[in-house]
Design a protein around this motif. Structure first.
Motif, PDB file in Angstrom:
ATOM      1  N   ALA A   1       5.627 -10.749  -3.492  1.00 39.38           N
ATOM      2  CA  ALA A   1       5.101  -9.385  -3.568  1.00 39.38           C
ATOM      3  C   ALA A   1       6.170  -8.333  -3.303  1.00 39.38           C
ATOM      4  CB  ALA A   1       3.961  -9.216  -2.571  1.00 39.38           C
ATOM      5  N   PHE A   2       7.248  -8.708  -2.629  1.00 39.71           N
ATOM      6  CA  PHE A   2       8.268  -7.726  -2.270  1.00 39.71           C
ATOM      7  C   PHE A   2       9.458  -7.729  -3.225  1.00 39.71           C
ATOM      8  CE2 PHE A   2       5.929  -8.581   1.621  1.00 39.71           C
ATOM      9  CZ  PHE A   2       5.677  -7.303   2.067  1.00 39.71           C
ATOM     10  N   LEU A   3       9.504  -8.683  -4.135  1.00 38.11           N
ATOM     11  CA  LEU A   3      10.587  -8.716  -5.113  1.00 38.11           C
ATOM     12  C   LEU A   3      10.505  -7.481  -6.004  1.00 38.11           C
ATOM     13  CD1 LEU A   3      10.423 -12.468  -6.184  1.00 38.11           C
ATOM     14  CD2 LEU A   3      12.199 -11.401  -4.786  1.00 38.11           C
ATOM     15  N   TRP A   4      11.621  -6.814  -6.191  1.00 33.80           N
ATOM     16  CA  TRP A   4      11.653  -5.608  -7.019  1.00 33.80           C
ATOM     17  C   TRP A   4      11.508  -5.980  -8.488  1.00 33.80           C
ATOM     18  CZ3 TRP A   4      10.592  -1.013  -7.954  1.00 33.80           C
ATOM     19  CH2 TRP A   4      11.301  -0.172  -8.828  1.00 33.80           C
ATOM     20  N   LYS A   5      10.487  -5.413  -9.123  1.00 33.16           N
ATOM     21  CA  LYS A   5      10.208  -5.670 -10.538  1.00 33.16           C
ATOM     22  C   LYS A   5      10.473  -4.365 -11.290  1.00 33.16           C
ATOM     23  CE  LYS A   5       6.732  -8.888  -8.880  1.00 33.16           C
ATOM     24  NZ  LYS A   5       7.065  -8.590  -7.468  1.00 33.16           N
ATOM     25  N   PRO A   6      11.683  -4.189 -11.795  1.00 35.95           N
ATOM     26  CA  PRO A   6      12.082  -2.884 -12.338  1.00 35.95           C
ATOM     27  C   PRO A   6      11.242  -2.398 -13.511  1.00 35.95           C
ATOM     28  CG  PRO A   6      13.733  -4.581 -12.806  1.00 35.95           C
ATOM     29  CD  PRO A   6      12.779  -5.176 -11.828  1.00 35.95           C
ATOM     30  N   LYS A   7      10.791  -3.304 -14.378  1.00 33.92           N
ATOM     31  CA  LYS A   7      10.008  -2.853 -15.524  1.00 33.92           C
ATOM     32  C   LYS A   7       8.653  -2.287 -15.099  1.00 33.92           C
ATOM     33  CE  LYS A   7      12.111  -5.900 -18.975  1.00 33.92           C
ATOM     34  NZ  LYS A   7      11.878  -6.974 -19.985  1.00 33.92           N
TER      35      LYS A   7
ATOM     36  N   ARG B   1       8.197  -1.089 -11.965  1.00 33.66           N
ATOM     37  CA  ARG B   1       8.488  -0.152 -10.877  1.00 33.66           C
ATOM     38  C   ARG B   1       7.681  -0.485  -9.627  1.00 33.66           C
ATOM     39  NH1 ARG B   1      12.750   1.196 -13.275  1.00 33.66           N
ATOM     40  NH2 ARG B   1      13.086   2.930 -11.844  1.00 33.66           N
ATOM     41  N   ILE B   2       7.586  -1.780  -9.318  1.00 33.92           N
ATOM     42  CA  ILE B   2       6.857  -2.189  -8.120  1.00 33.92           C
ATOM     43  C   ILE B   2       7.657  -3.244  -7.362  1.00 33.92           C
ATOM     44  CG2 ILE B   2       4.563  -1.680  -9.013  1.00 33.92           C
ATOM     45  CD1 ILE B   2       4.218  -4.661  -9.626  1.00 33.92           C
ATOM     46  N   PRO B   3       7.410  -3.325  -6.033  1.00 35.54           N
ATOM     47  CA  PRO B   3       6.723  -2.315  -5.236  1.00 35.54           C
ATOM     48  C   PRO B   3       7.598  -1.073  -5.104  1.00 35.54           C
ATOM     49  CG  PRO B   3       7.634  -3.998  -3.796  1.00 35.54           C
ATOM     50  CD  PRO B   3       7.901  -4.465  -5.192  1.00 35.54           C
ATOM     51  N   ASP B   4       6.983   0.087  -5.139  1.00 35.80           N
ATOM     52  CA  ASP B   4       7.728   1.337  -5.238  1.00 35.80           C
ATOM     53  C   ASP B   4       8.197   1.821  -3.863  1.00 35.80           C
ATOM     54  OD1 ASP B   4       8.911   3.496  -6.331  1.00 35.80           O
ATOM     55  OD2 ASP B   4       7.062   4.611  -6.741  1.00 35.80           O
ATOM     56  N   ILE B   5       8.976   0.970  -3.200  1.00 34.97           N
ATOM     57  CA  ILE B   5       9.557   1.357  -1.911  1.00 34.97           C
ATOM     58  C   ILE B   5      11.080   1.274  -1.967  1.00 34.97           C
ATOM     59  CG2 ILE B   5       7.579   0.722  -0.473  1.00 34.97           C
ATOM     60  CD1 ILE B   5       8.968  -1.974   0.071  1.00 34.97           C
ATOM     61  N   TYR B   6      11.625   1.041  -3.144  1.00 30.46           N
ATOM     62  CA  TYR B   6      13.073   0.924  -3.286  1.00 30.46           C
ATOM     63  C   TYR B   6      13.673   2.173  -3.944  1.00 30.46           C
ATOM     64  CZ  TYR B   6      11.778  -3.859  -2.263  1.00 30.46           C
ATOM     65  OH  TYR B   6      11.240  -4.977  -1.659  1.00 30.46           O
TER      66      TYR B   6
ATOM     67  N   ILE C   1      -5.998  -0.774  11.882  1.00 25.99           N
ATOM     68  CA  ILE C   1      -6.806  -0.448  10.705  1.00 25.99           C
ATOM     69  C   ILE C   1      -6.540   0.980  10.260  1.00 25.99           C
ATOM     70  CG2 ILE C   1      -9.175  -0.111   9.896  1.00 25.99           C
ATOM     71  CD1 ILE C   1      -9.939  -2.535  11.650  1.00 25.99           C
ATOM     72  N   ARG C   2      -6.377   1.917  11.225  1.00 24.91           N
ATOM     73  CA  ARG C   2      -6.040   3.298  10.856  1.00 24.91           C
ATOM     74  C   ARG C   2      -4.694   3.357  10.132  1.00 24.91           C
ATOM     75  NH1 ARG C   2      -8.818   4.836  15.614  1.00 24.91           N
ATOM     76  NH2 ARG C   2      -6.976   4.461  16.917  1.00 24.91           N
ATOM     77  N   ALA C   3      -3.726   2.576  10.615  1.00 21.77           N
ATOM     78  CA  ALA C   3      -2.421   2.560   9.959  1.00 21.77           C
ATOM     79  C   ALA C   3      -2.536   2.016   8.539  1.00 21.77           C
ATOM     80  CB  ALA C   3      -1.452   1.714  10.776  1.00 21.77           C
ATOM     81  N   ILE C   4      -3.353   0.982   8.350  1.00 23.23           N
ATOM     82  CA  ILE C   4      -3.566   0.432   7.012  1.00 23.23           C
ATOM     83  C   ILE C   4      -4.207   1.469   6.098  1.00 23.23           C
ATOM     84  CG2 ILE C   4      -4.969  -1.224   5.705  1.00 23.23           C
ATOM     85  CD1 ILE C   4      -4.455  -3.230   7.982  1.00 23.23           C
ATOM     86  N   ARG C   5      -5.218   2.165   6.607  1.00 24.56           N
ATOM     87  CA  ARG C   5      -5.911   3.161   5.777  1.00 24.56           C
ATOM     88  C   ARG C   5      -4.977   4.321   5.437  1.00 24.56           C
ATOM     89  NH1 ARG C   5     -10.967   1.610   5.138  1.00 24.56           N
ATOM     90  NH2 ARG C   5     -12.080   0.475   6.786  1.00 24.56           N
ATOM     91  N   ASP C   6      -4.129   4.717   6.377  1.00 22.04           N
ATOM     92  CA  ASP C   6      -3.166   5.789   6.099  1.00 22.04           C
ATOM     93  C   ASP C   6      -2.203   5.369   4.986  1.00 22.04           C
ATOM     94  OD1 ASP C   6      -4.288   7.404   8.011  1.00 22.04           O
ATOM     95  OD2 ASP C   6      -2.786   6.961   9.555  1.00 22.04           O
ATOM     96  N   LEU C   7      -1.728   4.134   5.044  1.00 22.21           N
ATOM     97  CA  LEU C   7      -0.836   3.641   3.996  1.00 22.21           C
ATOM     98  C   LEU C   7      -1.570   3.536   2.668  1.00 22.21           C
ATOM     99  CD1 LEU C   7       2.013   2.400   3.361  1.00 22.21           C
ATOM    100  CD2 LEU C   7       0.956   0.171   3.746  1.00 22.21           C
ATOM    101  N   ASP C   8      -2.794   3.057   2.703  1.00 28.55           N
ATOM    102  CA  ASP C   8      -3.572   2.873   1.484  1.00 28.55           C
ATOM    103  C   ASP C   8      -3.796   4.207   0.762  1.00 28.55           C
ATOM    104  OD1 ASP C   8      -5.000   1.428  -0.411  1.00 28.55           O
ATOM    105  OD2 ASP C   8      -6.897   1.666   0.646  1.00 28.55           O
ATOM    106  N   ARG C   9      -3.998   5.293   1.539  1.00 23.49           N
ATOM    107  CA  ARG C   9      -4.239   6.604   0.937  1.00 23.49           C
ATOM    108  C   ARG C   9      -3.034   7.093   0.138  1.00 23.49           C
ATOM    109  NH1 ARG C   9      -7.725   7.596   5.449  1.00 23.49           N
ATOM    110  NH2 ARG C   9      -5.950   8.096   6.803  1.00 23.49           N
ATOM    111  N   ARG C  10      -1.858   6.586   0.456  1.00 19.65           N
ATOM    112  CA  ARG C  10      -0.672   7.001  -0.290  1.00 19.65           C
ATOM    113  C   ARG C  10      -0.589   6.318  -1.658  1.00 19.65           C
ATOM    114  NH1 ARG C  10       3.053   9.953   2.417  1.00 19.65           N
ATOM    115  NH2 ARG C  10       4.483   9.519   0.687  1.00 19.65           N
ATOM    116  N   ALA C  11      -1.376   5.254  -1.854  1.00 14.87           N
ATOM    117  CA  ALA C  11      -1.447   4.565  -3.148  1.00 14.87           C
ATOM    118  C   ALA C  11      -0.055   4.216  -3.684  1.00 14.87           C
ATOM    119  CB  ALA C  11      -2.206   5.419  -4.163  1.00 14.87           C
TER     120      ALA C  11
ATOM    121  N   LYS D   1       2.468   2.159  -5.356  1.00 16.77           N
ATOM    122  CA  LYS D   1       2.296   1.146  -6.395  1.00 16.77           C
ATOM    123  C   LYS D   1       2.921  -0.181  -5.971  1.00 16.77           C
ATOM    124  CE  LYS D   1       2.875   0.493 -11.375  1.00 16.77           C
ATOM    125  NZ  LYS D   1       3.476   1.033 -12.616  1.00 16.77           N
ATOM    126  N   GLY D   2       2.123  -1.244  -6.008  1.00 18.13           N
ATOM    127  CA  GLY D   2       2.620  -2.579  -5.715  1.00 18.13           C
ATOM    128  C   GLY D   2       2.692  -2.937  -4.248  1.00 18.13           C
ATOM    129  N   LEU D   3       2.316  -2.012  -3.355  1.00 19.02           N
ATOM    130  CA  LEU D   3       2.380  -2.308  -1.918  1.00 19.02           C
ATOM    131  C   LEU D   3       0.960  -2.534  -1.401  1.00 19.02           C
ATOM    132  CD1 LEU D   3       4.403  -2.606   0.391  1.00 19.02           C
ATOM    133  CD2 LEU D   3       3.951  -0.236   1.002  1.00 19.02           C
TER     134      LEU D   3
END
Length: 427
Positions: free
Chosen positions: A86-92, A94-99, A125-135, A137-139
Motif C-alpha cells: 500500500a505504501f509503494l509509490w505508483k506514479p501513474k 499518483r498514489i499514495p499521495d504523500i510523496y 479514532i479522532r485522528a483517523i477521522r481527521d486524516l480521512d477528511r483530507r481524502a 488518495k491511496g492512503l
C-alpha cells in the motif's frame, strides 16, 4: 451483521486454532521475537515523523525511512506479508499521495505523531477521522498496520485475508479501502474478542490472526444455521486441518529449527563471553530457554547494570540477544544480535539504543551475527538512509560459520574482543 454462530461452537474453533502448530497463534502470535519488534517499529515511525517535520523525508518510497519501518513489519510472519504494497509509490496512479504533495505528507506525519501520543481509543479514532477528511488518495486503512504496532490493544491489523475471514465468520460485508469500513470491522473484532477473551488476548493480534487463518482458507467458518449434519461435517473438517501436509510440516520444522539455532548461537556467545572474562547478559525473554542441560540464562546477569537500566532505551537493551560487560566495572563492552530469520532492522535499533545511551558511549563492539547466506541482507539494511547518521559506530557482521569454527580456540587463547574482531567483517 449476521452473528448467529453459537458461542460454544466458536469456542471449539478457537481451541482447535490455538492448538494447531501451523496456525498463526503458534507460528506468529506466540513467537517470542514478535514482541521484540514493537519498540523498534515505534522508533522507526518517530524517525518518519521527524523527517517529515524537518522537510527531509523526500519524494519517493524507495530508500525512505518509511520503507525501512514498513519493510520490518512485512518481515513479520505470514500475517503481514505484503504490508508494504500500500505504501509503494505508483506514479501513474499518483498514489499514495504523500510523496509529491508536501501538504499531504505533513498531514500524514501529524497523523502518525498524534497516534503515537494517544492514550486511548477515542483519541485514535479522532485522528483517523481527521486524516480521512483530507481524502488523501491511496492512503487508506492499510496504515492501520502501523497503528497496531503503536497500540496493539486498541487497533487491530488490517489486510484482505482478515477482512475475508471476518466476513465469512460473521456474514458481514466489510470492504477494503475505506477507513469507515475499517472502524466498523474494528468494532466487530472488539465484540468478538470480548466474548471470547478467555481464549484470545487483550492484544488484538490474536483475534486478527484467527480471522487471517479463516480468510486465507486454513479454516472453514462454522455453519451459522442450526443444522446438526452441517455442524458434524464442519467438526470433521476441523480435525483434518491439524493433520499437517508434508510441505506445511517441513515449513514448521524449519521454523522450529530456526528457533533452536538462534538459541544455540546465543549459547555459543554466552560461553565465549564468560571464557573471555566478561559478565554476560541474555535477552530477558530468552533467559528461560532450555540450553545445554540447563537454561540459557544460567550464570548470567539477572539485572542490567544501573548505568544502563536508567537510560531511556533500557527496555530495548533488555531484549538484545547477548551483551558482554566488563567484569568489575560492568561497562558495556560488546553487543550481539543473532539474526537467524528475524528482522535485522529491529536488531540494529536495539543495539543503537545501547550504544547511544551507554555512559560516554563506550561500547567497543556491535555485532550482527547471522548465517553466511544473510550477509547481503545485513549490508542492505545498514545502507538504508535511516542508519547513515550512526555509521561511525562501526557495526560488524559475524558469520555463523566463523563463530562456530573458531569459538573453542578463541575461548582458550583469546583476549578481550580482539579474537572476535579478527573473524568479524566490516560493514
Amino acid at each position: 451483521m449476521c452473528y448467529t454462530i453459537p458461542m460454544q461452537t466458536l469456542d471449539t474453533l478457537i481451541r482447535h486454532w490455538r492448538d494447531d502448530p501451523g496456525a498463526t497463534y503458534r507460528t506468529w502470535f506466540l513467537w517470542e521475537e514478535r514482541l521484540k519488534n514493537f519498540r523498534s517499529i515505534r522508533r522507526g515511525l518517530q524517525t518518519v515523523v521527524k523527517e517529515i517535520e524537518a522537510g527531509s523525508f523526500g519524494t519517493q518510497y524507495r530508500g525512505s525511512s518509511l520503507e525501512t519501518v514498513v519493510h520490518s513489519i512485512a518481515e513479520q510472519r505470514q500475517i503481514f506479508k505484503g504490508a508494504d504494497h500500500a505504501f509503494l509509490w505508483k506514479p501513474k496512479l499518483r498514489i499514495p499521495d504523500i510523496y509529491e504533495s508536501p501538504d499531504n505528507q505533513k498531514a500524514f506525519g501529524r497523523f502518525l505523531d498524534t497516534c503515537a501520543c494517544c492514550t486511548g481509543s477515542d483519541d485514535l479514532i479522532r485522528a483517523i477521522r481527521d486524516l480521512d477528511r483530507r481524502a488523501i488518495k491511496g492512503l487508506g486503512p492499510a496504515a492501520a498496520n502501523l497503528l497496531y504496532f503503536l497500540h496493539p490493544t486498541y487497533m487491530p491489523p488490517f489486510n484482505t485475508a482478515i477482512v475475508n475471514g471476518y466476513n465469512a465468520l460473521t456474514g458481514a460485508k466489510v470492504k477494503l479501502g475505506k477507513w469507515e469500513e475499517y472502524l466498523a470491522l474494528r468494532e466487530g473484532m472488539l465484540r468478538l474478542n470480548g466474548t471470547h477473551r478467555g481464549l484470545l488476548s487483550n492484544d488484538l493480534g490474536a483475534v486478527a490472526g484467527l480471522l487471517f487463518d479463516l480468510g486465507s482458507g486454513r479454516y472453514t467458518p462454522p455453519p451459522r444455521e442450526d443444522d446438526g449434519a452441517a455442524l458434524s461435517a464442519w467438526q470433521a473438517d476441523l480435525a483434518k486441518v491439524r493433520e499437517e501436509s508434508a510441505s506445511a510440516s517441513k515449513a514448521l520444522a524449519a521454523a522450529r529449527e530456526g528457533d533452536r539455532t538462534h538459541t544455540e548461537v546465543q549459547g555459543w556467545l554466552r560461553d565465549l563471553g564468560r571464557a573471555l572474562g566478561f559478565d554476560v547478559w541474555i535477552a530477558a525473554n530468552d533467559r528461560s530457554r532450555p540450553y545445554a542441560g540447563g537454561k540459557l540464562g544460567d550464570g548470567c546477569l539477572d539485572t542490567l547494570p544501573p548505568g544502563i537500566a536508567g537510560t531511556p532505551g533500557a527496555d530495548a537493551v533488555r531484549l538484545i540477544d547477548v551483551v558482554w560487560f566488563e567484569r568489575g566495572t560492568l561497562a558495556p563492552a560488546a553487543a550481539f544480535e543473532v539474526e537467524h530469520t528475524t528482522s535485522i532492522y529491529s536488531g540494529i535499533v536495539r543495539m543503537l539504543d545501547l550504544a547511544l545511551g551507554a555512559p560516554e558511549r563506550a561500547v567497543q563492539g556491535l555485532y550482527l551475527v547471522a548465517p553466511d547466506g544473510r550477509e547481503a541482507d545485513v549490508r542492505d539494511q545498514l545502507r538504508r538512509p535511516a542508519f547513515q547518521a550512526v555509521s561511525h559506530l562501526n557495526m560488524r557482521y559475524l558469520p555463523y560459520s566463523e563463530l562456530e569454527r573458531h569459538r573453542e580456540a578463541m575461548a582458550r587463547f583469546g583476549q578481550g574482543l580482539r579474537a572476535v574482531e579478527a573473524i568479524a567483517r566490516a560493514l
